[in-house]
Design an enzyme around this catalytic site. Structure first.
Site, short mmCIF file in Angstrom:
data_model
loop_
_atom_site.label_atom_id
_atom_site.label_comp_id
_atom_site.label_asym_id
_atom_site.label_seq_id
_atom_site.Cartn_x
_atom_site.Cartn_y
_atom_site.Cartn_z
N TYR A 1 0.88 -1.15 0.00
CA TYR A 1 0.00 0.00 0.00
C TYR A 1 0.92 1.21 0.00
O TYR A 1 1.67 1.40 0.97
CB TYR A 1 -0.87 0.04 1.26
CG TYR A 1 -2.02 -0.92 1.28
CD1 TYR A 1 -2.89 -1.03 0.21
CD2 TYR A 1 -2.27 -1.70 2.41
CE1 TYR A 1 -3.97 -1.90 0.24
CE2 TYR A 1 -3.36 -2.57 2.46
CZ TYR A 1 -4.20 -2.67 1.37
OH TYR A 1 -5.26 -3.53 1.41
N THR B 1 -1.20 -3.00 -4.47
CA THR B 1 -2.67 -2.98 -4.40
C THR B 1 -3.17 -1.57 -4.66
O THR B 1 -2.83 -0.64 -3.94
CB THR B 1 -3.14 -3.48 -3.02
OG1 THR B 1 -2.62 -4.79 -2.81
CG2 THR B 1 -4.67 -3.52 -2.95
N LYS C 1 -2.46 -5.24 -8.26
CA LYS C 1 -3.64 -5.96 -7.75
C LYS C 1 -4.84 -5.01 -7.67
O LYS C 1 -4.71 -3.88 -7.18
CB LYS C 1 -3.34 -6.51 -6.35
CG LYS C 1 -4.48 -7.21 -5.66
CD LYS C 1 -3.96 -7.97 -4.43
CE LYS C 1 -5.04 -8.70 -3.68
NZ LYS C 1 -5.69 -7.86 -2.68
N HIS D 1 -10.83 -7.34 -4.17
CA HIS D 1 -10.44 -7.32 -2.76
C HIS D 1 -11.43 -8.18 -1.96
O HIS D 1 -11.77 -7.87 -0.82
CB HIS D 1 -10.45 -5.87 -2.24
CG HIS D 1 -9.37 -5.56 -1.24
ND1 HIS D 1 -8.22 -4.89 -1.55
CD2 HIS D 1 -9.30 -5.80 0.09
CE1 HIS D 1 -7.49 -4.72 -0.46
NE2 HIS D 1 -8.12 -5.28 0.55
C1 LIG Z 1 -9.16 -9.99 6.50
C2 LIG Z 1 -8.67 -9.54 5.17
C3 LIG Z 1 -7.58 -8.68 5.10
C4 LIG Z 1 -7.09 -8.28 3.86
N1 LIG Z 1 -5.99 -7.48 3.82
C5 LIG Z 1 -5.47 -7.14 2.62
C6 LIG Z 1 -4.28 -6.36 2.56
O1 LIG Z 1 -3.71 -5.97 3.57
N2 LIG Z 1 -3.80 -6.07 1.32
C7 LIG Z 1 -4.40 -6.51 0.16
O2 LIG Z 1 -3.94 -6.21 -0.93
N3 LIG Z 1 -5.52 -7.25 0.21
C8 LIG Z 1 -6.06 -7.58 1.40
N4 LIG Z 1 -7.18 -8.35 1.44
C9 LIG Z 1 -7.78 -8.85 0.18
C10 LIG Z 1 -7.16 -10.20 -0.21
O3 LIG Z 1 -5.82 -10.05 -0.63
C11 LIG Z 1 -7.94 -10.84 -1.37
O4 LIG Z 1 -8.02 -9.93 -2.44
C12 LIG Z 1 -9.36 -11.27 -0.98
O5 LIG Z 1 -9.40 -11.74 0.35
C13 LIG Z 1 -9.82 -12.37 -1.92
O6 LIG Z 1 -11.15 -12.67 -1.71
P1 LIG Z 1 -11.67 -13.89 -0.80
O7 LIG Z 1 -11.45 -13.49 0.62
O8 LIG Z 1 -13.11 -13.96 -1.16
O9 LIG Z 1 -10.89 -15.12 -1.20
C14 LIG Z 1 -7.71 -8.73 2.66
C15 LIG Z 1 -8.81 -9.59 2.75
C16 LIG Z 1 -9.29 -10.00 3.98
C17 LIG Z 1 -10.45 -10.95 4.02
#
Ligand SMILES: Cc1cc2nc3c(=O)[nH]c(=O)nc-3n(C[C@H](O)[C@H](O)[C@H](O)COP(=O)(O)O)c2cc1C
Length: 357
Positions: free
Chosen positions: A126, A152, A223, A247
């Site tokens: 980020y 991201t 991303k 996301h």
């Molecule tokens: C609890 C949580 C925290 C996340 N934190 C980040 C993050 O810090 N950076 C990021 O790029 N994506 C983050 N994501 C998104 C994930 O990288 C990913 O895109 C997403 O979880 C995929 O969808 P799904 O949970 O349905 O498999 C987060 C998702 C969740 C559920």
């Protein structure tokens, strides 16, 4: 109830409500996440016969890194709220499963502990308002052995910014390591910085891709790409590939889904770079469909987080192994001897979301 639903339930009952709510949260009224989940589930295959699937080969490479499964762990923040070992446990599970780990900017686990797991890992970025802090972080990640950066770009405005919006940020958490952001920064790093230095930058242009590649010496994946034209802009700016992602439905409730955007992005890049995907992937059949549509590999998010919360390292390992075993079975069932043999003709086009015009 699928085993993933069961896992979510087991994870939730052991977590404080504010943590469980944070992980489950989705933007808006949850309509994008619901559509992601329903979309993958609605796909239907057109199986082939008379193909030799005595051995099915699940191995591939992602940006040149060999993996034994195309099921990768998405970067997710606050994993120490799921388990005290956080990404160290997730990393050990990824290493054992032959997978790869995304490590969030908002990790509370030192890079050295992530590296010690032996899993190949990518550092998710980020970009902060103070670019000097981002530079410090990516230099440290590269020195610790990260093999790529995942930039991201879908979070410059959070769902929590909306009046009455459903929160996806842990603003109501008690202080502690799980709440801390970007803990790879020390108090010395943060001394004499402007207030708001660690806030996410909102003024990004294409130059940020080349800048990150230059300061880290690593390939950069972008991303949060949901359009073919944006994917081309990312490549033109120096990206090594893109991750098609909403996301996990946490960005914008009324967004197009990653599933719907994937074919457009794959067509726009036309084999010039690797395309990965996530959001709503919950089974080996979903992974097979993602690969058939042209993804190199698929990330799973919440299922891995729930596995970590429910059973620590063994829980994440079980999620990765189970999805991989399901994928192997689907390959046999559709007549594909390897992940490379997955192609769009194996899917019934009538079950795909319509392509944006
Ligand atoms: C609890 C949580 C925290 C996340 N934190 C980040 C993050 O810090 N950076 C990021 O790029 N994506 C983050 N994501 C998104 C994930 O990288 C990913 O895109 C997403 O979880 C995929 O969808 P799904 O949970 O349905 O498999 C987060 C998702 C969740 C559920």
């Amino acid at each position: 109830m699928s085993w993933v639903d069961d896992l979510e339930h087991r994870a939730r009952v052991g977590l404080p409500a504010y943590v469980a709510g944070y992980v489950a949260a989705a933007a808006g009224g949850g309509e994008c996440l619901a559509e992601e989940l329903a979309g993958w589930e609605a796909l239907r295959f057109r199986p082939r016969v008379l193909t030799d699937t005595g051995d099915v080969d699940l191995t591939t490479t992602v940006l040149g890194t060999p993996v034994r499964t195309p099921v990768l762990v998405a970067p997710m923040a606050q994993q120490v709220a799921a388990h005290p070992d956080g990404e160290a446990a997730t990393g050990r599970a990824a290493a054992a499963a032959g997978s790869l780990l995304g490590v969030s900017t908002n990790t509370a686990v030192p890079f050295a502990d992530v590296a010690a797991t032996g899993a190949p890992w990518w550092y998710q970025v980020y970009v902060m308002a103070d670019r000097g802090l981002t530079r410090l972080l990516v230099e440290r990640a590269a020195a610790a052995g990260a093999r790529a950066l995942v930039l991201t770009l879908d979070t410059t405005a959070l769902a929590t910014d909306a009046p009455g919006g459903q929160g996806v940020e842990p603003t109501d958490w008690p202080p502690g390591p799980a709440r801390a952001r970007a803990t790879a920064l020390t108090s010395e790093d943060l001394a004499d910085r402007d207030q708001g230095a660690t806030a996410m930058a909102r003024d990004l242009d294409a130059d940020v891709v080349g800048w990150l590649a230059e300061v880290s010496g690593l390939p950069v994946l972008v991303k949060g790409v949901l359009r073919g034209d944006d994917a081309v802009r990312c490549l033109d700016a120096g990206a090594a590939g893109v991750v098609v992602s909403t996301h996990g439905g946490r960005r914008l409730g009324s967004s197009v889904t990653a599933l719907r955007a994937l074919p457009e992005v794959v067509a726009a890049l036309d084999g010039r770079a690797e395309v990965l995907v996530d959001s709503g992937i919950r089974s080996g059949a979903h992974v097979a469909a993602a690969l058939a549509l042209g993804a190199r590999a698929a990330f799973v998010g919440r299922p891995a987080w729930w596995g970590l919360a429910a059973d620590g390292e063994a829980g994440v390992r079980s999620v990765l192994d189970r999805l991989t075993a399901e994928l192997a079975l689907v390959l046999r069932q559709v007549g594909a001897p390897s992940v490379r043999a997955l192609a769009p003709d194996l899917l019934d086009p009538a079950t795909l979301p319509a392509r944006p015009r």
